[in-house]
Design a protein around this motif. Structure first.
Motif, PDB file in Angstrom:
ATOM      1  N   GLY A  22      -9.845  10.606  -0.021  1.00  0.00           N
ATOM      2  CA  GLY A  22     -11.168  10.012   0.104  1.00  0.00           C
ATOM      3  C   GLY A  22     -12.077  10.819   1.002  1.00  0.00           C
ATOM      4  N   TRP A  27      -6.640   3.761  -8.009  1.00  0.00           N
ATOM      5  CA  TRP A  27      -6.463   3.130  -6.705  1.00  0.00           C
ATOM      6  C   TRP A  27      -7.003   1.705  -6.685  1.00  0.00           C
ATOM      7  CZ3 TRP A  27      -3.144   6.170  -4.650  1.00  0.00           C
ATOM      8  CH2 TRP A  27      -3.252   7.553  -4.740  1.00  0.00           C
ATOM      9  N   THR A  28      -7.255   1.111  -7.835  1.00  0.00           N
ATOM     10  CA  THR A  28      -7.859  -0.221  -7.887  1.00  0.00           C
ATOM     11  C   THR A  28      -6.991  -1.268  -7.194  1.00  0.00           C
ATOM     12  OG1 THR A  28      -8.897   0.348 -10.001  1.00  0.00           O
ATOM     13  CG2 THR A  28      -8.793  -1.996  -9.407  1.00  0.00           C
ATOM     14  N   TRP A  57      -5.142   3.405   5.890  1.00  0.00           N
ATOM     15  CA  TRP A  57      -6.417   3.866   5.343  1.00  0.00           C
ATOM     16  C   TRP A  57      -6.823   5.215   5.924  1.00  0.00           C
ATOM     17  CZ3 TRP A  57      -5.590   1.271   1.560  1.00  0.00           C
ATOM     18  CH2 TRP A  57      -5.157  -0.052   1.640  1.00  0.00           C
ATOM     19  N   GLU A 111      -7.560   7.996   3.194  1.00  0.00           N
ATOM     20  CA  GLU A 111      -8.867   8.656   3.156  1.00  0.00           C
ATOM     21  C   GLU A 111      -8.733  10.156   3.430  1.00  0.00           C
ATOM     22  OE1 GLU A 111     -11.631   7.484   2.197  1.00  0.00           O
ATOM     23  OE2 GLU A 111     -11.357   5.312   2.224  1.00  0.00           O
ATOM     24  N   LEU A 145      -4.627  -0.784  -5.027  1.00  0.00           N
ATOM     25  CA  LEU A 145      -4.530  -0.469  -3.601  1.00  0.00           C
ATOM     26  C   LEU A 145      -5.707  -1.070  -2.843  1.00  0.00           C
ATOM     27  CD1 LEU A 145      -3.189   1.138  -1.260  1.00  0.00           C
ATOM     28  CD2 LEU A 145      -4.685   3.041  -1.888  1.00  0.00           C
ATOM     29  N   ARG A 146      -6.910  -0.906  -3.381  1.00  0.00           N
ATOM     30  CA  ARG A 146      -8.086  -1.447  -2.701  1.00  0.00           C
ATOM     31  C   ARG A 146      -8.066  -2.979  -2.693  1.00  0.00           C
ATOM     32  NH1 ARG A 146     -10.474   3.288  -5.368  1.00  0.00           N
ATOM     33  NH2 ARG A 146     -11.087   4.767  -3.735  1.00  0.00           N
ATOM     34  N   GLN A 195      -5.335  -4.784  -2.535  1.00  0.00           N
ATOM     35  CA  GLN A 195      -4.370  -5.131  -1.496  1.00  0.00           C
ATOM     36  C   GLN A 195      -5.000  -5.010  -0.117  1.00  0.00           C
ATOM     37  OE1 GLN A 195      -2.030  -7.010  -2.890  1.00  0.00           O
ATOM     38  NE2 GLN A 195      -0.456  -5.973  -1.711  1.00  0.00           N
ATOM     39  N   ARG A 196      -5.835  -4.007   0.037  1.00  0.00           N
ATOM     40  CA  ARG A 196      -6.518  -3.836   1.317  1.00  0.00           C
ATOM     41  C   ARG A 196      -7.344  -5.073   1.652  1.00  0.00           C
ATOM     42  NH1 ARG A 196     -10.467   1.268   2.813  1.00  0.00           N
ATOM     43  NH2 ARG A 196     -11.113   0.558   4.875  1.00  0.00           N
ATOM     44  N   THR A 197      -8.068  -5.586   0.675  1.00  0.00           N
ATOM     45  CA  THR A 197      -8.887  -6.775   0.890  1.00  0.00           C
ATOM     46  C   THR A 197      -8.022  -7.976   1.254  1.00  0.00           C
ATOM     47  OG1 THR A 197     -10.570  -5.976  -0.656  1.00  0.00           O
ATOM     48  CG2 THR A 197     -10.549  -8.335  -0.176  1.00  0.00           C
ATOM     49  N   PRO A 226       0.810  -1.226   0.000  1.00  0.00           N
ATOM     50  CA  PRO A 226       0.000   0.000   0.000  1.00  0.00           C
ATOM     51  C   PRO A 226       0.841   1.272   0.000  1.00  0.00           C
ATOM     52  CG  PRO A 226      -0.993  -1.621   1.449  1.00  0.00           C
ATOM     53  CD  PRO A 226       0.325  -2.200   0.997  1.00  0.00           C
ATOM     54  N   GLU A 254      -6.782  -7.658   4.850  1.00  0.00           N
ATOM     55  CA  GLU A 254      -7.844  -7.915   5.824  1.00  0.00           C
ATOM     56  C   GLU A 254      -8.144  -9.407   5.920  1.00  0.00           C
ATOM     57  OE1 GLU A 254     -10.978  -5.462   4.377  1.00  0.00           O
ATOM     58  OE2 GLU A 254     -10.263  -3.656   5.414  1.00  0.00           O
TER      59      GLU A 254
END
Length: 416
Positions: free
Chosen positions: A317, A288-289, A309, A313, A291-292, A294-296, A269, A299
């Motif tokens: 964001g 940011w596709t 985040w 944000e 990045l999101r 990677q976030r998933t 990230p 988690e």
């Protein structure tokens, strides 16, 4: 942010942590297959001796380190399985095995569960006070929890037990956090002198470059990053360092070329955000596709990373969502970076008075991180106060762009 430095293999911090899931110091040596045939790997030993609980504990620690090196959080799941198997096989109570406890502490730290990491590391130390790796994990966890005196005590113990790259790197970071850049550099030079493997040389040269970058010395920083890559061409943090130098120097096309190589190798990230911000600085859209995604993945692997985040944000964001993430992070891990993230989120949400309290906490130790001082100056200016100058550059931060890149303030970058 400086990442977590390794403790069995895990490290502390940059930024993140400080870290967060970025790159850590090289792991302490782990005997892959002590007592086995020459050249036998740890995995081969476990195939031959599946009841070797100590080997399974070491394998779990190695998986934690692989998560750090590769950016693949699925290794945390593998680490959890290996450590659970070690505990099942241990003929003794697994709460009395310092190897298993240290591995579990390293896993907890990798997942940003720093309170659990500290508790497990202290249990390992109770079992074996001479376990240098456990003291390393404890230092990392206490740093993330904002207890810098306790972190320094753990570092001092590690230095006495096993002076070397991992201990010197932690001592350097402790000095940097209290604002003593000369001692930070000295300890990194000790680490560099002690480095013999390509990985150790790349790591120490990279962080010598980071120190130079934070002082605004782009030429010296770039030289260290280049030398790190000469030692180990695949060492992605040094390539990211060169990308940062190019971006801060206004060479945005070159920076974007380098960042593309960085995120292809290691889509952390931190690097994805830096790439996106550089694209924005160049007048290009940020995507940011990944990045999101990677976030998933993080988690799903049990990694709690409200810090990243909150920062994302706040700048790109929803400020209200940034405040929620920042409060959650600061409640768990009240360290300097978390305080800065909460301050910035509150400021972006239109609450500068509340933000200033946390900005003062973030700058309370003398740490000469340009970004946190830029944030505090921006908040003070919004309140009609005279902005403080950054301690590294001596420049007023009012000219800094929203992305943190400015040719006049080349040291502005994310905490590392």
């Amino acid at each position: 942010m400086r990442p977590l430095l390794p403790a069995t293999g895990l490290v502390l911090a940059g930024a993140l942590l400080f870290t967060v899931l970025a790159v850590s110091a090289p792991p302490d040596p782990v005997p892959a297959a002590a007592g086995g045939p020459a050249g036998e790997t740890l995995q081969e030993r476990l195939q031959r001796l599946p009841g070797d609980y100590h080997g399974w504990a070491l394998l779990g620690s190695q998986y934690v380190d692989q998560a750090r090196v590769t950016g693949d959080p699925s290794y945390y799941v593998k680490a959890e399985g290996a450590l659970a198997r070690a505990a099942r096989l241990d003929p003794r109570d697994d709460t009395r095995d310092d190897t298993v406890l240290t591995g579990r502490a390293a896993l907890a730290a990798g997942r940003h569960e720093f309170a659990d990491a500290a508790e497990l590391a202290e249990q390992a130390i109770d079992v074996n006070p001479y376990n240098a790796a456990a003291h390393g994990v404890l230092a990392d966890a206490r740093t993330q929890l904002g207890d810098l005196p306790a972190a320094e005590r753990a570092v001092d113990t590690m230095l006495r037990l096993r002076p070397g790259v991992a201990a010197f790197a932690r001592a350097s970071y402790a000095a940097e956090l209290r604002g003593d850049q000369e001692q930070a550099r000295t300890f990194l030079e000790y680490a560099h002198d002690d480095a013999h493997t390509p990985a150790d040389l790349a790591y120490t040269r990279h962080y010598l470059g980071e120190l130079a970058l934070h002082q605004g010395d782009l030429d010296t920083a770039d030289r260290w990053y280049t030398q790190a890559l000469e030692a180990q061409p695949a060492y992605t943090p040094a390539l990211a360092g060169r990308a940062s130098v190019a971006a801060l120097d206004g060479r945005l096309t070159e920076a974007l070329t380098l960042y593309e190589r960085v995120v292809q190798r290691l889509p952390l990230p931190q690097y994805l955000i830096e790439q996106g911000e550089t694209r924005l600085k160049a007048g290009l859209p940020a995507d940011w596709t990944l990045l999101r995604a990677q976030r998933t993945l993080l988690e799903e692997a049990g990694v709690r990373d409200d810090l990243t985040w909150a920062e994302f944000e706040a700048d790109h964001g929803d400020p209200a969502r940034a405040v929620r993430h920042a409060r959650a992070e600061h409640a768990r891990n009240p360290n300097l970076v978390a305080a800065d993230a909460l301050a910035w989120a509150l400021f972006k949400a239109g609450r500068p008075e509340a933000a200033l309290h946390h900005a003062k906490q973030a700058t309370s130790t003398g740490w000469r991180n340009p970004l946190i001082h830029h944030h505090r100056a921006t908040i003070e200016r919004a309140l009609g106060r005279t902005p403080r100058t950054t301690p590294t550059t001596g420049h007023d931060t009012r000219t800094t762009s929203a992305t943190g890149f400015d040719p006049d303030l080349p040291a502005l970058a994310r905490p590392s």
